[in-house]
Design a protein around this motif. Sequence first.
Motif, mmCIF file in Angstrom:
data_model
loop_
_atom_site.group_PDB
_atom_site.id
_atom_site.type_symbol
_atom_site.label_atom_id
_atom_site.label_comp_id
_atom_site.label_asym_id
_atom_site.label_seq_id
_atom_site.Cartn_x
_atom_site.Cartn_y
_atom_site.Cartn_z
ATOM 1 N N SER A 1 4.804 -15.650 -4.382
ATOM 2 C CA SER A 1 4.254 -15.805 -3.044
ATOM 3 C C SER A 1 2.751 -16.051 -3.111
ATOM 4 C CB SER A 1 4.558 -14.567 -2.197
ATOM 5 O OG SER A 1 5.947 -14.433 -1.977
ATOM 6 N N CYS A 2 2.072 -15.308 -3.975
ATOM 7 C CA CYS A 2 0.629 -15.516 -4.149
ATOM 8 C C CYS A 2 0.330 -16.921 -4.664
ATOM 9 C CB CYS A 2 0.078 -14.481 -5.128
ATOM 10 S SG CYS A 2 -0.388 -12.912 -4.355
ATOM 11 N N GLN A 3 1.107 -17.355 -5.630
ATOM 12 C CA GLN A 3 0.900 -18.692 -6.186
ATOM 13 C C GLN A 3 1.074 -19.765 -5.123
ATOM 14 O OE1 GLN A 3 3.662 -18.862 -9.426
ATOM 15 N NE2 GLN A 3 2.529 -17.424 -10.702
ATOM 16 N N ARG A 4 2.057 -19.560 -4.250
ATOM 17 C CA ARG A 4 2.292 -20.554 -3.203
ATOM 18 C C ARG A 4 1.142 -20.575 -2.205
ATOM 19 N NH1 ARG A 4 7.584 -21.108 0.774
ATOM 20 N NH2 ARG A 4 6.740 -22.820 2.024
ATOM 21 N N VAL A 5 0.655 -19.397 -1.821
ATOM 22 C CA VAL A 5 -0.484 -19.345 -0.897
ATOM 23 C C VAL A 5 -1.697 -20.017 -1.521
ATOM 24 C CG1 VAL A 5 -2.101 -17.827 0.307
ATOM 25 C CG2 VAL A 5 0.322 -17.249 0.259
ATOM 26 N N GLU A 6 -1.951 -19.702 -2.779
ATOM 27 C CA GLU A 6 -3.120 -20.263 -3.458
ATOM 28 C C GLU A 6 -3.046 -21.780 -3.565
ATOM 29 O OE1 GLU A 6 -2.938 -18.144 -7.098
ATOM 30 O OE2 GLU A 6 -3.797 -16.302 -6.292
ATOM 31 N N ARG A 7 -1.886 -22.296 -3.985
ATOM 32 C CA ARG A 7 -1.739 -23.745 -4.130
ATOM 33 C C ARG A 7 -1.884 -24.453 -2.787
ATOM 34 N NH1 ARG A 7 2.730 -22.438 -7.578
ATOM 35 N NH2 ARG A 7 4.125 -22.926 -5.831
ATOM 36 N N THR A 8 -1.247 -23.899 -1.768
ATOM 37 C CA THR A 8 -1.279 -24.546 -0.455
ATOM 38 C C THR A 8 -2.671 -24.477 0.153
ATOM 39 O OG1 THR A 8 1.017 -23.874 -0.124
ATOM 40 C CG2 THR A 8 -0.171 -24.646 1.810
ATOM 41 N N ALA A 9 -3.323 -23.321 0.038
ATOM 42 C CA ALA A 9 -4.663 -23.164 0.610
ATOM 43 C C ALA A 9 -5.670 -24.088 -0.066
ATOM 44 C CB ALA A 9 -5.112 -21.714 0.486
ATOM 45 N N ILE B 1 6.699 -17.687 3.527
ATOM 46 C CA ILE B 1 6.291 -17.129 2.244
ATOM 47 C C ILE B 1 6.719 -15.663 2.223
ATOM 48 C CG2 ILE B 1 4.353 -16.607 0.717
ATOM 49 C CD1 ILE B 1 2.905 -18.998 1.880
ATOM 50 N N PRO B 2 7.687 -15.304 1.390
ATOM 51 C CA PRO B 2 8.218 -13.941 1.382
ATOM 52 C C PRO B 2 7.141 -12.890 1.112
ATOM 53 C CG PRO B 2 9.626 -15.409 0.092
ATOM 54 C CD PRO B 2 8.376 -16.174 0.412
ATOM 55 N N ASP B 3 7.138 -11.850 1.942
ATOM 56 C CA ASP B 3 6.279 -10.685 1.725
ATOM 57 C C ASP B 3 4.813 -11.070 1.544
ATOM 58 O OD1 ASP B 3 6.038 -7.915 1.586
ATOM 59 O OD2 ASP B 3 6.188 -7.879 -0.594
ATOM 60 N N ALA B 4 4.376 -12.057 2.322
ATOM 61 C CA ALA B 4 3.014 -12.575 2.140
ATOM 62 C C ALA B 4 1.955 -11.504 2.360
ATOM 63 C CB ALA B 4 2.784 -13.743 3.089
ATOM 64 N N THR B 5 2.140 -10.662 3.372
ATOM 65 C CA THR B 5 1.118 -9.655 3.685
ATOM 66 C C THR B 5 0.895 -8.707 2.520
ATOM 67 O OG1 THR B 5 1.600 -9.754 6.052
ATOM 68 C CG2 THR B 5 0.488 -7.783 5.241
ATOM 69 N N ASN B 6 1.965 -8.120 1.992
ATOM 70 C CA ASN B 6 1.825 -7.189 0.868
ATOM 71 C C ASN B 6 1.342 -7.883 -0.391
ATOM 72 O OD1 ASN B 6 2.720 -4.569 1.948
ATOM 73 N ND2 ASN B 6 4.674 -5.594 2.257
ATOM 74 N N ALA B 7 1.860 -9.092 -0.618
ATOM 75 C CA ALA B 7 1.458 -9.831 -1.818
ATOM 76 C C ALA B 7 -0.032 -10.126 -1.804
ATOM 77 C CB ALA B 7 2.262 -11.125 -1.926
ATOM 78 N N ILE B 8 -0.532 -10.592 -0.673
ATOM 79 C CA ILE B 8 -1.956 -10.922 -0.584
ATOM 80 C C ILE B 8 -2.815 -9.664 -0.689
ATOM 81 C CG2 ILE B 8 -3.760 -11.785 0.963
ATOM 82 C CD1 ILE B 8 -1.706 -13.847 1.978
ATOM 83 N N ASN B 9 -2.439 -8.614 0.032
ATOM 84 C CA ASN B 9 -3.246 -7.392 0.026
ATOM 85 C C ASN B 9 -3.345 -6.748 -1.352
ATOM 86 O OD1 ASN B 9 -4.166 -7.196 2.701
ATOM 87 N ND2 ASN B 9 -2.200 -6.385 3.392
ATOM 88 N N HIS B 10 -2.284 -6.846 -2.155
ATOM 89 C CA HIS B 10 -2.275 -6.139 -3.439
ATOM 90 C C HIS B 10 -2.431 -7.035 -4.663
ATOM 91 C CE1 HIS B 10 -1.294 -2.321 -1.595
ATOM 92 N NE2 HIS B 10 -0.286 -2.876 -0.947
ATOM 93 N N LEU B 11 -1.858 -8.248 -4.608
ATOM 94 C CA LEU B 11 -1.808 -9.084 -5.810
ATOM 95 C C LEU B 11 -2.825 -10.223 -5.818
ATOM 96 C CD1 LEU B 11 2.091 -9.337 -6.175
ATOM 97 C CD2 LEU B 11 0.538 -7.723 -7.303
ATOM 98 N N CYS B 12 -3.170 -10.734 -4.657
ATOM 99 C CA CYS B 12 -4.156 -11.836 -4.603
ATOM 100 C C CYS B 12 -5.092 -11.637 -3.411
ATOM 101 C CB CYS B 12 -3.463 -13.196 -4.545
ATOM 102 S SG CYS B 12 -2.157 -13.333 -3.291
#
Length: 224
Positions: free
Chosen positions: A105-113, A129-140
């Motif tokens: 999910s982080c990779q997808r946000v990063e590539r798209t952004a 994007i599955p679980d985008a909120t948690n993924a962004i807050n913790h992983l990216c």
Amino acid sequence: MYRRSAAAAVLLAAALTLTACSSGGDGRSDEAAKPKPPAASSVPDPADATDAPPSPGAKPTGPVLPDAKLTPKTGSFTDKERKYLSGRVPEKMDPAAFLQTGQESCQRVERTAKRDKDAATGAVIAGEIPDATNAINHLCPEQKPILAAAEKGFPDGTRPAPAQGSYRALTQSTGCTWQVKGKDGAVIASGPETAPKPGDKITAAIPAGAAEFTSTGCYAWIPA
């Protein structure tokens, strides 16, 4: 001569009788008498069912792995990965597999952004994007500006009691339309006023006291 003809007729009749018996007695051919395969059942066989993996964004409904057991088969998790996994991994699920979804999910946000921030924001708002909120807050966490923008928006469809203001559609579609209804159900605003052309920005003005905002083909909205 007559006797031979009569005998031949008897033999022919017997042969025809046997043929009829072998074809089911109704004159149909052997091919028609063969059993046909059963029709496909609309009810799936429970033995064929497979359990779908739970969505990382969904709150676990059953037991979860205690933090002490959040260990991969090889190596170890980083602190931020442990925080992402804590209290969220179903008991029988591999935490590494759960983590992989968040990383993807982080990779997808990063590539798209990197290509289009509006597209990334829209994908988060639309739930693509599955679980985008948690993924962004913790992983990216570097993608938090995308998350912050998404949290101010809302997806295409019907939104009750919308906040007053001007909004912009995150879409490239020229088929985007919207309307606002008052408390009495009457349409008090709609748009676009003219058919948009490719590349045009589509905006919607929601007046105070609106009871419902509905859009079609607009993907997602953020404050203009």
